[in-house]
Every structure is written in C-alpha cells, then in structure tokens.
Design a protein around this motif. Sequence first.
Motif, PDB file in Angstrom:
ATOM      1  N   TYR A 188      18.447  57.341  31.006  1.00  0.00           N
ATOM      2  CA  TYR A 188      19.754  57.913  30.658  1.00  0.00           C
ATOM      3  C   TYR A 188      20.100  57.812  29.172  1.00  0.00           C
ATOM      4  O   TYR A 188      21.262  58.017  28.804  1.00  0.00           O
TER       5      TYR A 188
ATOM      6  N   GLU B 144      30.500  61.003  35.244  1.00  0.00           N
ATOM      7  CA  GLU B 144      29.620  61.735  36.171  1.00  0.00           C
ATOM      8  C   GLU B 144      28.152  61.658  35.770  1.00  0.00           C
ATOM      9  O   GLU B 144      27.272  61.849  36.603  1.00  0.00           O
ATOM     10  N   SER B 145      27.872  61.406  34.512  1.00  0.00           N
ATOM     11  CA  SER B 145      26.498  61.502  34.011  1.00  0.00           C
ATOM     12  C   SER B 145      25.630  60.306  34.363  1.00  0.00           C
ATOM     13  O   SER B 145      24.424  60.333  34.137  1.00  0.00           O
TER      14      SER B 145
ATOM     15  N   PRO C 193      24.673  56.781  37.107  1.00  0.00           N
ATOM     16  CA  PRO C 193      24.692  56.351  38.508  1.00  0.00           C
ATOM     17  C   PRO C 193      25.765  55.301  38.750  1.00  0.00           C
ATOM     18  O   PRO C 193      26.168  54.566  37.839  1.00  0.00           O
TER      19      PRO C 193
ATOM     20  N   HIS D 296      26.773  68.401  35.327  1.00  0.00           N
ATOM     21  CA  HIS D 296      27.194  67.362  36.259  1.00  0.00           C
ATOM     22  C   HIS D 296      26.495  67.536  37.604  1.00  0.00           C
ATOM     23  O   HIS D 296      26.180  68.664  38.014  1.00  0.00           O
ATOM     24  N   PRO D 297      26.256  66.437  38.346  1.00  0.00           N
ATOM     25  CA  PRO D 297      25.666  66.542  39.686  1.00  0.00           C
ATOM     26  C   PRO D 297      26.700  67.062  40.676  1.00  0.00           C
ATOM     27  O   PRO D 297      27.889  66.751  40.561  1.00  0.00           O
TER      28      PRO D 297
ATOM     29  N   GLU E  13      24.070  62.441  45.244  1.00  0.00           N
ATOM     30  CA  GLU E  13      22.830  63.066  44.798  1.00  0.00           C
ATOM     31  C   GLU E  13      22.287  62.358  43.559  1.00  0.00           C
ATOM     32  O   GLU E  13      21.089  62.066  43.459  1.00  0.00           O
ATOM     33  N   GLY E  14      23.166  62.067  42.596  1.00  0.00           N
ATOM     34  CA  GLY E  14      22.737  61.353  41.400  1.00  0.00           C
ATOM     35  C   GLY E  14      22.288  59.943  41.709  1.00  0.00           C
ATOM     36  O   GLY E  14      21.302  59.454  41.150  1.00  0.00           O
ATOM     37  N   ASP E  15      22.988  59.262  42.621  1.00  0.00           N
ATOM     38  CA  ASP E  15      22.627  57.890  42.975  1.00  0.00           C
ATOM     39  C   ASP E  15      21.298  57.843  43.723  1.00  0.00           C
ATOM     40  O   ASP E  15      20.500  56.914  43.538  1.00  0.00           O
TER      41      ASP E  15
ATOM     42  N   LYS F 279      18.785  59.928  43.349  1.00  0.00           N
ATOM     43  CA  LYS F 279      17.721  60.137  42.354  1.00  0.00           C
ATOM     44  C   LYS F 279      17.465  58.872  41.540  1.00  0.00           C
ATOM     45  O   LYS F 279      16.316  58.553  41.211  1.00  0.00           O
TER      46      LYS F 279
END
Length: 485
Positions: free
Chosen positions: A261, A386-387, A389, A454-455, A460-462, A464
């Motif tokens: 990140y 949002e970017s 986790p 943004h996810p 979904e982001g978590d 990944k």
Amino acid sequence: MSDSKDYQLDALDSENKKVPTEVTELPDESDNARSTSPASAWTVLVQGVALFSDGYNVQIMGYMQTVMAKLYPNELTSSLKTRLSNSILVGEVIGMLLFGLCIDRFGRRVGIIATTVFLVLGIVLSTAATGNTVTGMFWMMIVSRGLAGIGAGGEYAVCTAQALETADSNHQLRARRGLLVTISTNLAIVSGFVGSSIVAIIVIAAYGNKASVGIWRVCFGIGIFLPLTIFFFRMRLLDSTQYRKHAIQTNIPYMLALRKYWRPLLGCSLAWFLYDFVVYPFNLLAPTLVSGFTKNPTLLQSVGWSALINAFAIPGAIVGGFLTDYIGRRQTYALGWGIVVVLGFVIGGARFPLGNVFPLFVVLYGFFQSFLSVGPGDCNFLVASESFPTPLRGHFLGFAAAVGKAGSAIGTTVLTIALNSFENPTNGQQVLFLVGSGISLLGTLVVIFMIPNHPPTLEEGDAKFREYLEENGYDTSAMGLTGKY
C-alpha cells in the motif's frame, strides 16, 4: 458478483449465530454483554458531531485572535499569534498518529473514550488560562490547546473509520457510502468552522461589539458542550463488524502492508498535505483578507464577512458528497481541485480591480472555498479510509491525516509570513491566491496519478489483503475478534 457472495456469507454467519445481517456488531457472549442496534444512517452521521466540535475548536482561535489583538496589542506578537494558531494543529498531528495506532490495536471504542478525555481537558484549561503576565497566560493557552488538539486529532481516525465501516455494513447504506462518510467528516468540520463564527458573532454582539476578556473565555468554553453531550451515546456504539472480523492486534505485518500500500499511502498523504497547506491558512486569514477592504473594521464586520466566506464550504461539501457516489472518488477529487486552480488564478490576477468591487471578491473567494470542499475536502477522508484494509485502516488514515495537518501548520506559517512581507496588503493577498492556486494544481496531478479507485465493498479489499498475507507466509488464523468476547 462480489456483493452477492458477501451477502450469502453474511446470511450464513447470521443464521448460525442467530443475529440479523444488518446488525453492525458481532455478538458479545460475555456476562456483561451489551445490546447492539441495527446499522442506520443515524449511527453513521453521529460520528460527525464529534468532528463538528473539532472544527469549532480549531477555527474559533482565528476569530478570537481578532479580539485579543485589540485587548493585548503589545503582548500578542506575530510569533505568539502563529503559536496560538499552530498549537492545536501540532496536538492534532500527535493525536492522529497515536490514536490511529490505538484504534487498530485496541478497538474503535477505546479511542472514543481517550480522545474525549484529551479534548475536554484541553478546552477546560484553555478557557481558564491565566498567568502572572499576559505572555504567561498565552503560553498556558498554547499548551492547553495542544492537549485539546491531541483529542481532536484522534477523532479524525476514530470517527472516520467508524463512519466508513458502519456505512458499509449493509446494501442500503453502502449505496450511499460516499455521501454518508463525507457528511460525517468534511461537512461536519466545515459546519464547525461556520458554527464558530456564528457563536463569535453572537458573543461579540452581547458584549456591545467591544473587545473583552469574557468574549474569548465564553467562546472557548462553549466548545466543551458537544463532545460531552454525545459522549455517553457514543459509548453505546461497539466496534464495527468489519473490525471484529479482520482485526490484527498482535504481530502486525507492517512491512508486508507497506509493500502493498505504499503508493496509495504516499498519494493520500501528499494530497492531504497540499489541501491543508491551502485551506487552513485561508480559513484563519479570512478576517485579515476581508478587512483589507475596510478601514478600521469593527469586530462584527471582520467576523461576519469571514463567516459568510467560510459558509460557502457547506454547500460544496454536500455537492461533493453526492458526486463521490455518482461520478466516483478520483473524479470528484480532481474536478473540485481543478476548479480551485482556475478560481485562484482569476482572483490573484484580478486582485487590484476586485478592490473596487468588494461583493464580487467575496463571491469569488466563497466559490474558491466551496470547490476546495467539493474536491479534496470531501475526498481526503473518504479516499484515505477506503484505500486501506480494516486491520490497518487507523494506522494509514491517521498517518495521512497527520501529514495533512503538518501541511496546515506549515502553510499557516509560510502564507502568513508571505502576506505580512508586503507593505501593500493587496500585493500580499494577490500572492496568497496565486500560491494557493499553484499548490492546488500540484494536488490535482497527485490525485490523477497516485489516488486509487475505491473498492465496491470493504470486505472485498479486506479479503484481498488477507489473501496477500497468506501468499507471503503470514499466519492469518489469529485475525479477528470472534471468540474473544
């Protein structure tokens, strides 16, 4: 497709645990279990009340310096003015970093308690500031506002993370996630700015438009009511489902997270730094900029005109909130900042002709503030939360916000010096707007090249991030708080 899968998993989990899918917290099976309530727009928006208080307490000093300059014309030197303006900002940097770490390690609720304690203590001490000399009184005020800043800075991480995770807890809220979060963050803060001006106007009028010690003590003291009013309600809000599912409280994989990140972290931090470098000096210097059109303005004139200018940020924040969900975060970010670039060059280039048309200057200056709010004002909080986790959201959000706040302290110092370095105030104001426009142009480029999309869902982001950790040999079996309560 991912939304459907998420809802199926949530439904299965809720069936096993007999908890409705819209409940924002996981069940607490301890003897001291507390009841939870379904997620709603209200549980998101209540986070904004705390940030409204932060906006009030930051901005009120700009108005009270106008009062203090009349009360203590010899003691209130330019260096003390800068320290009074920057003390709460320095405290906020510490609070953002400290509580960004705290809320990821110990939970969002712990942060609520600690930030409120710092904020209330700082406000009480600054309201009661005294000393053997006027300079001693100012130094007590500087230290006290620094303490309040630690609490206010911590609220940036606490409120934004809690608002975002609650707004993502069900399909109905998720469809308005951008609007709800921007209302709870940027709109709340700029409303606090305007609220501080309204309070200042009322108190100054009550004192007959004459400078008095009672004015700044009353205005400082009023800042304590909101954080105390909502404290007990916020204590009933438990950590979000998303945090309880994905929290990492020990053996935090910092290097792996930074490797994945670093780019959005750098982009969010730079964008926030450049925004605060511009917006805070222009807010604090609003009475000074407007007073250049009037010889010997009264207290009410100085505060009233700057209040009108700062109020333009409120409709900007609302419009930006709708745009984030309609055209996207990056697009709103870049659009708002791009318009600020144009307005800054127009005002700076035409500053001398505008000297003869004061209402037009106020309108253009107001739109300058409004589009700062539409773009980076709204999107800084939203994108920086949002970017990243959930397990490290507080860390990265707090760091980006702290870098931004450092920009406000540096910008206030640099632009104040620039403004005062010209014998002709109009020349100084011209340079101020041109510099602000140039900084905004750089910010627009940062957004275009470094800010991610943004996810669709936080899950979904978590997911990944968890997959990435497993691919790199990190044991994810201890993630989450399920079974620990």
